[in-house]
Enzyme design. Sequence first.
Site, PDB file in Angstrom:
ATOM      1  N   ARG A   1       0.836  -1.229   0.000  1.00 11.89           N
ATOM      2  CA  ARG A   1       0.000   0.000   0.000  1.00 11.89           C
ATOM      3  C   ARG A   1       0.865   1.272   0.000  1.00 11.89           C
ATOM      4  NH1 ARG A   1      -2.382  -3.629  -0.969  1.00 11.89           N
ATOM      5  NH2 ARG A   1      -4.112  -4.606   0.109  1.00 11.89           N
TER       6      ARG A   1
ATOM      7  N   SER B   1     -12.346   0.439   4.262  1.00 12.27           N
ATOM      8  CA  SER B   1     -11.883   0.158   5.624  1.00 12.27           C
ATOM      9  C   SER B   1     -11.335   1.421   6.276  1.00 12.27           C
ATOM     10  CB  SER B   1     -10.785  -0.904   5.599  1.00 12.27           C
ATOM     11  OG  SER B   1     -11.326  -2.113   5.135  1.00 12.27           O
TER      12      SER B   1
ATOM     13  N   GLU C   1      -6.646   3.994   8.045  1.00 13.23           N
ATOM     14  CA  GLU C   1      -6.257   3.634   6.679  1.00 13.23           C
ATOM     15  C   GLU C   1      -6.703   4.770   5.753  1.00 13.23           C
ATOM     16  OE1 GLU C   1      -6.555  -0.301   5.474  1.00 13.23           O
ATOM     17  OE2 GLU C   1      -5.871   0.329   3.499  1.00 13.23           O
TER      18      GLU C   1
HETATM   19  C1  LIG Z   1     -15.852  -0.076  -0.784  1.00 14.07           C
HETATM   20  C2  LIG Z   1     -14.368   0.150  -0.845  1.00 14.07           C
HETATM   21  C3  LIG Z   1     -13.507  -0.931  -0.931  1.00 14.07           C
HETATM   22  C4  LIG Z   1     -12.136  -0.735  -1.025  1.00 14.07           C
HETATM   23  N1  LIG Z   1     -11.329  -1.816  -1.119  1.00 14.07           N
HETATM   24  C5  LIG Z   1     -10.006  -1.652  -1.246  1.00 14.07           C
HETATM   25  C6  LIG Z   1      -9.159  -2.776  -1.402  1.00 14.07           C
HETATM   26  O1  LIG Z   1      -9.594  -3.917  -1.434  1.00 14.07           O
HETATM   27  N2  LIG Z   1      -7.820  -2.555  -1.512  1.00 14.07           N
HETATM   28  C7  LIG Z   1      -7.295  -1.296  -1.506  1.00 14.07           C
HETATM   29  O2  LIG Z   1      -6.073  -1.161  -1.624  1.00 14.07           O
HETATM   30  N3  LIG Z   1      -8.078  -0.215  -1.345  1.00 14.07           N
HETATM   31  C8  LIG Z   1      -9.418  -0.357  -1.227  1.00 14.07           C
HETATM   32  N4  LIG Z   1     -10.224   0.739  -1.078  1.00 14.07           N
HETATM   33  C9  LIG Z   1      -9.627   2.087  -0.961  1.00 14.07           C
HETATM   34  C10 LIG Z   1      -9.568   2.854  -2.298  1.00 14.07           C
HETATM   35  O3  LIG Z   1     -10.523   2.400  -3.195  1.00 14.07           O
HETATM   36  C11 LIG Z   1      -8.220   2.767  -2.966  1.00 14.07           C
HETATM   37  O4  LIG Z   1      -7.252   3.230  -2.087  1.00 14.07           O
HETATM   38  C12 LIG Z   1      -8.178   3.549  -4.286  1.00 14.07           C
HETATM   39  O5  LIG Z   1      -7.061   3.092  -5.014  1.00 14.07           O
HETATM   40  C13 LIG Z   1      -8.089   5.059  -4.118  1.00 14.07           C
HETATM   41  O6  LIG Z   1      -8.225   5.663  -5.409  1.00 14.07           O
HETATM   42  P1  LIG Z   1      -8.992   7.038  -5.611  1.00 14.07           P
HETATM   43  O7  LIG Z   1      -8.896   7.398  -7.043  1.00 14.07           O
HETATM   44  O8  LIG Z   1     -10.356   6.993  -5.054  1.00 14.07           O
HETATM   45  O9  LIG Z   1      -8.098   8.019  -4.743  1.00 14.07           O
HETATM   46  P2  LIG Z   1      -8.592   9.225  -3.793  1.00 14.07           P
HETATM   47  O10 LIG Z   1      -9.427   8.677  -2.689  1.00 14.07           O
HETATM   48  O11 LIG Z   1      -9.163  10.324  -4.611  1.00 14.07           O
HETATM   49  O12 LIG Z   1      -7.189   9.706  -3.211  1.00 14.07           O
HETATM   50  C14 LIG Z   1      -6.464   8.886  -2.312  1.00 14.07           C
HETATM   51  C15 LIG Z   1      -5.048   9.489  -2.158  1.00 14.07           C
HETATM   52  O13 LIG Z   1      -4.345   9.369  -3.391  1.00 14.07           O
HETATM   53  C16 LIG Z   1      -3.954  10.670  -3.882  1.00 14.07           C
HETATM   54  N5  LIG Z   1      -4.113  10.638  -5.332  1.00 14.07           N
HETATM   55  C17 LIG Z   1      -5.223  10.271  -6.024  1.00 14.07           C
HETATM   56  N6  LIG Z   1      -4.999  10.352  -7.337  1.00 14.07           N
HETATM   57  C18 LIG Z   1      -3.726  10.773  -7.497  1.00 14.07           C
HETATM   58  C19 LIG Z   1      -2.910  11.070  -8.630  1.00 14.07           C
HETATM   59  N7  LIG Z   1      -3.364  10.939  -9.890  1.00 14.07           N
HETATM   60  N8  LIG Z   1      -1.633  11.511  -8.413  1.00 14.07           N
HETATM   61  C20 LIG Z   1      -1.154  11.644  -7.152  1.00 14.07           C
HETATM   62  N9  LIG Z   1      -1.880  11.401  -6.043  1.00 14.07           N
HETATM   63  C21 LIG Z   1      -3.158  10.963  -6.216  1.00 14.07           C
HETATM   64  C22 LIG Z   1      -4.871  11.656  -3.191  1.00 14.07           C
HETATM   65  O14 LIG Z   1      -4.291  12.940  -3.082  1.00 14.07           O
HETATM   66  C23 LIG Z   1      -5.065  10.997  -1.833  1.00 14.07           C
HETATM   67  O15 LIG Z   1      -3.955  11.271  -1.021  1.00 14.07           O
HETATM   68  C24 LIG Z   1     -11.604   0.577  -0.994  1.00 14.07           C
HETATM   69  C25 LIG Z   1     -12.478   1.679  -0.908  1.00 14.07           C
HETATM   70  C26 LIG Z   1     -13.835   1.464  -0.838  1.00 14.07           C
HETATM   71  C27 LIG Z   1     -14.757   2.650  -0.780  1.00 14.07           C
END
Ligand SMILES: Cc1cc2nc3c(=O)[nH]c(=O)nc-3n(C[C@H](O)[C@H](O)[C@H](O)COP(=O)(O)OP(=O)(O)OC[C@H]3O[C@@H](n4cnc5c(N)ncnc54)[C@H](O)[C@@H]3O)c2cc1C
Length: 332
Positions: free
Chosen positions: A166, A222, A328
């Site tokens: 992660r 989570s 997390e």
């Molecule tokens: C129902 C559910 C289930 C999930 N299951 C998992 C799982 O099984 N495994 C897992 O690892 N995660 C899981 N997650 C967490 C999440 O989905 C992941 O961490 C996902 O990859 C985050 O992507 P995002 O585009 O939503 O990022 P955001 O939530 O928009 O951002 C998260 C972080 O990344 C940064 N960021 C986003 N995009 C960029 C970019 N292009 N460049 C630089 N920084 C950036 C943001 O500034 C922030 O710090 C889950 C979430 C939910 C809601």
Amino acid sequence: MRTKPKFKERVSLAKYSHYKIGGPARFFFEPKDERETAWAVKEAKKRKLAIFILSGGTNLLISDEGFDGLVIHPAMRSIKAKMKDGTVEVGAGATMADLLKLSAAKGLSGLEWAGGLPGTVGGAVRGNAGCFGGETKDAIVSVRSFNMGTMKFVTRTAAQCAFHYRDSIFKRNSRKRNGAEIVLSATFRLARGDKRAIAKAIREKIEYRRNVHPLDYPNIGSTFKNVPLHAVHKKGSSRYARAVKSGVIMFRGSRFSVKTDPLPVISAAKLISESGLRGVSMGGAMISPMHPNFIVNVLNAGSYDVVRLIMLAKIEVRRKFGVDLEEEVQVI
Ligand SMILES: Cc1cc2nc3c(=O)[nH]c(=O)nc-3n(C[C@H](O)[C@H](O)[C@H](O)COP(=O)(O)OP(=O)(O)OC[C@H]3O[C@@H](n4cnc5c(N)ncnc54)[C@H](O)[C@@H]3O)c2cc1C
């Protein structure tokens, strides 16, 4: 002719949050390409604005106060597959769901583990998202980013991205005062596979998530990391070794499974549940009775409702088990 890009003002972030929580961004911009990304950062620096990258908003609790600076919402969403060598170049703003749709349609295998993983490719790369034994890094060939400190574009091989559990160089650099990067695109290498088998494997993961996660309410996954076993039994002790071998521990009157995630951990959900917090609510937010590591937005919750439940869970788990839960999710 290209129209001159312009920041939007006072844009509600709730709309961009998976939680449907969050106040306004003072300025908001959706770059469609690398040039617009560099322009936005330059403009923000000129105006001395703090910058936050918001993609799928699936891992963020955004404050009701909003963000007093520029929120950049990457809108580079193109997905280009080269069937000759199985590489797929994906814009950071594309969703993992769209990438998986394409991989199933073209018969490209290697990302099935991500079925039902919400969020964008940029977010997944930055956090090396993973589940069901797979991680984003496994299929990455290279990542292109923009360094907001040096104002330079960078292309890194997978090894140079220094992915860990992660974690990645992008996540680590985001904590640096002057080296934060915006992930712009990533190239994956996938293997030729059977279209129907790929689609089935993706569907199974989605189904599994539907059965165990409270997806009927807005949530951000989570809330807390699982707790390392060494927080309970000293690493190297005979009790630690016994727990790893048997896959189970009795701890302060409760029975916990020991999972490998990838190091031995006990479940944060179980710690919260055993602290009597299943279904406890504050304002419009509730600790999910279905999966107590999820705090769900059941009734127009504010960020403070969620923060109070996070605090309550930490206090109660500490009181009952002497263990510190670590978030997390990211709070902004
Ligand atoms: C129902 C559910 C289930 C999930 N299951 C998992 C799982 O099984 N495994 C897992 O690892 N995660 C899981 N997650 C967490 C999440 O989905 C992941 O961490 C996902 O990859 C985050 O992507 P995002 O585009 O939503 O990022 P955001 O939530 O928009 O951002 C998260 C972080 O990344 C940064 N960021 C986003 N995009 C960029 C970019 N292009 N460049 C630089 N920084 C950036 C943001 O500034 C922030 O710090 C889950 C979430 C939910 C809601």
